[in-house]
Design an enzyme around this catalytic site. Structure first.
Site, mmCIF file in Angstrom:
data_model
loop_
_atom_site.group_PDB
_atom_site.id
_atom_site.type_symbol
_atom_site.label_atom_id
_atom_site.label_comp_id
_atom_site.label_asym_id
_atom_site.label_seq_id
_atom_site.Cartn_x
_atom_site.Cartn_y
_atom_site.Cartn_z
ATOM 1 N N PRO A 2 -19.687 -12.347 11.190
ATOM 2 C CA PRO A 2 -18.899 -11.783 12.268
ATOM 3 C C PRO A 2 -18.382 -10.408 11.913
ATOM 4 O O PRO A 2 -17.698 -10.234 10.902
ATOM 5 C CB PRO A 2 -17.745 -12.766 12.419
ATOM 6 C CG PRO A 2 -17.839 -13.680 11.235
ATOM 7 C CD PRO A 2 -18.909 -13.226 10.354
ATOM 8 N N GLU A 3 -18.702 -9.463 12.757
ATOM 9 C CA GLU A 3 -18.135 -8.120 12.636
ATOM 10 C C GLU A 3 -17.223 -7.942 13.843
ATOM 11 O O GLU A 3 -16.958 -8.893 14.566
ATOM 12 C CB GLU A 3 -19.254 -7.078 12.602
ATOM 13 C CG GLU A 3 -20.331 -7.379 11.559
ATOM 14 C CD GLU A 3 -21.429 -6.337 11.504
ATOM 15 O OE1 GLU A 3 -21.173 -5.177 11.879
ATOM 16 O OE2 GLU A 3 -22.557 -6.679 11.105
ATOM 17 N N LYS A 57 -11.549 -7.354 11.158
ATOM 18 C CA LYS A 57 -12.304 -8.596 11.296
ATOM 19 C C LYS A 57 -11.401 -9.815 11.203
ATOM 20 O O LYS A 57 -11.894 -10.950 11.156
ATOM 21 C CB LYS A 57 -13.395 -8.669 10.225
ATOM 22 C CG LYS A 57 -14.457 -7.570 10.330
ATOM 23 C CD LYS A 57 -15.462 -7.650 9.201
ATOM 24 C CE LYS A 57 -16.334 -6.411 9.150
ATOM 25 N NZ LYS A 57 -17.177 -6.370 7.932
ATOM 26 N N HIS A 99 -19.301 -29.404 7.759
ATOM 27 C CA HIS A 99 -18.615 -28.221 7.248
ATOM 28 C C HIS A 99 -17.410 -27.802 8.088
ATOM 29 O O HIS A 99 -16.981 -26.667 8.021
ATOM 30 C CB HIS A 99 -19.577 -27.036 7.111
ATOM 31 C CG HIS A 99 -20.778 -27.328 6.267
ATOM 32 N ND1 HIS A 99 -20.692 -27.665 4.933
ATOM 33 C CD2 HIS A 99 -22.096 -27.374 6.579
ATOM 34 C CE1 HIS A 99 -21.895 -27.880 4.454
ATOM 35 N NE2 HIS A 99 -22.775 -27.722 5.430
ATOM 36 N N ARG A 118 -20.498 -21.692 4.378
ATOM 37 C CA ARG A 118 -20.430 -21.105 3.030
ATOM 38 C C ARG A 118 -19.018 -20.973 2.489
ATOM 39 O O ARG A 118 -18.833 -20.691 1.316
ATOM 40 C CB ARG A 118 -21.136 -19.741 3.041
ATOM 41 C CG ARG A 118 -22.624 -19.860 3.339
ATOM 42 C CD ARG A 118 -23.282 -18.510 3.480
ATOM 43 N NE ARG A 118 -23.414 -17.832 2.207
ATOM 44 C CZ ARG A 118 -23.969 -16.624 2.075
ATOM 45 N NH1 ARG A 118 -24.413 -15.982 3.147
ATOM 46 N NH2 ARG A 118 -24.057 -16.069 0.900
ATOM 47 N N ARG A 156 -14.681 12.702 2.349
ATOM 48 C CA ARG A 156 -15.160 11.790 1.308
ATOM 49 C C ARG A 156 -16.553 12.157 0.805
ATOM 50 O O ARG A 156 -17.393 12.636 1.536
ATOM 51 C CB ARG A 156 -15.177 10.355 1.872
ATOM 52 C CG ARG A 156 -13.857 9.938 2.498
ATOM 53 C CD ARG A 156 -12.818 9.705 1.441
ATOM 54 N NE ARG A 156 -13.231 8.616 0.581
ATOM 55 C CZ ARG A 156 -12.948 7.331 0.816
ATOM 56 N NH1 ARG A 156 -12.261 6.995 1.869
ATOM 57 N NH2 ARG A 156 -13.350 6.403 -0.019
ATOM 58 N N ARG A 265 -25.985 -3.533 0.066
ATOM 59 C CA ARG A 265 -26.390 -4.310 1.238
ATOM 60 C C ARG A 265 -27.761 -3.849 1.731
ATOM 61 O O ARG A 265 -28.109 -2.667 1.630
ATOM 62 C CB ARG A 265 -25.379 -4.130 2.382
ATOM 63 C CG ARG A 265 -23.920 -4.285 1.971
ATOM 64 C CD ARG A 265 -23.579 -5.709 1.595
ATOM 65 N NE ARG A 265 -23.770 -6.622 2.703
ATOM 66 C CZ ARG A 265 -22.892 -6.820 3.674
ATOM 67 N NH1 ARG A 265 -21.761 -6.151 3.670
ATOM 68 N NH2 ARG A 265 -23.137 -7.675 4.636
#
Length: 279
Positions: A2-3, A57, A99, A118, A156, A265
DNA sequence: ATATGGCCCTGGTTGC
DNA sequence: TGCAACCAGGGCCATA
């Protein structure tokens, strides 16, 4: 999983049904992803849900605890879905899937349940009313102005993909929407933030907001686990342009999409549309 | 400040 | 068919 768009979708679903409901009880399964399980069992029974909102999030539940009177306190319940977390309201008698580790029974005969294969999600509770973790997060990508976005990136020297993923810079961006935004803006994930040109920053800002807003409209991306508060899958995965499309043709220029690792990633991009920085 | 890798966990897919 | 390797919407920590 989920974002921002997925969390936003779940929040809207819960905000539509939970405010005003009272939590009657809490049942726990595995608790290794809960900061203080005993605090949940102590603070939540009797609490009334005022509001459900999103911060990055995180799902934030504003609760009113204690009887109407002197010792009433505001309690914050924070839930982060990690990779595979699901939050759903169902009739209390509905069978619980595997779960499912947290059951909040409500005063309308329903249950709010947390399921997480998880267990990378997190649940924290703050009975003093303020949650420190939220303060450290960066700009909301949808609320930031273009000037704020530019300032946050331009200062940055990190890779743009790492900056977008860093929750201390922008709260809510994740791997899917970062790749989709970079593809739309035609910016390579390894470009250094400070080296991006004005036009590129502008394109990226717009791309990011467009992608997030479109994804919210499609109720998020369901790759494998994600479902909303009613158990429905999202549809934005049908509109992905690069994410998990390695070897397939770019929708813009037909070059083959590549996959590399950036910021630890998997990162998908078009080698023709998104020019690599000189090393 | 930035980058990298390991780790937390379970399960699906891929390749030999 | 079996089995190992690799992969997954996240994030924290140690190390360089």
């Amino acid at each position: 999983m989920p974002e921002l768009p997925e969390v936003e979708t779940v929040v809207r679903g819960l905000q539509a049904v939970l405010p005003g409901r009272r939590i009657l009880g809490v049942r726990l399964g595995k608790t290794d992803f809960i900061d203080d399980p005993a605090a949940l069992e102590r603070e939540l029974p009797g609490a009334r849900i005022q509001r459900v909102r999103r911060h990055g999030k995180f799902l934030v539940f504003d609760l009113e605890s204690g009887e109407a009177g002197a010792n009433r306190r505001s309690v914050l319940l924070l839930i982060h879905l990690g990779m595979t977390g699901q939050l759903m309201t169902v009739p209390a008698e509905a069978p619980a899937p595997l779960h499912t580790h947290v059951f909040f029974s409500l005063d309308d005969g329903r249950e709010l349940r947390y399921t997480d294969v998880r267990r990378f999600g997190r649940i924290r509770i703050f009975s003093n009313g303020q949650a420190d973790v939220l303060g450290g997060l960066g700009l909301d990508p949808l609320e930031a102005s273009e000037a704020e976005f530019v300032a946050a990136v331009h200062a940055r020297r990190a890779q743009i993909k790492a900056l977008l993923l860093d929750q201390h810079v922008f709260r809510g961006m994740g791997n899917i929407y970062t790749d989709e935004s970079l593809w739309r803006a035609r910016v390579h994930p390894r470009r250094i933030g400070a080296n991006l040109r004005r036009v590129e920053l502008r394109r990226l800002y717009r791309a990011m907001q467009d992608v997030l807003n479109e994804a919210i409209r499609s109720r998020g991306s369901s790759i494998s686990d994600y479902v909303d508060a009613e158990g429905q899958r999202g549809e934005f995965q049908l509109k992905h342009r690069v994410y998990q499309r390695e070897g397939k043709r770019c929708f813009r220029c037909k070059a083959k999409i590549r996959r590399i690792i950036v910021a630890g990633r998997s990162s998908y991009f078009c080698p023709r549309c998104q020019r690599a920085p000189r090393v």
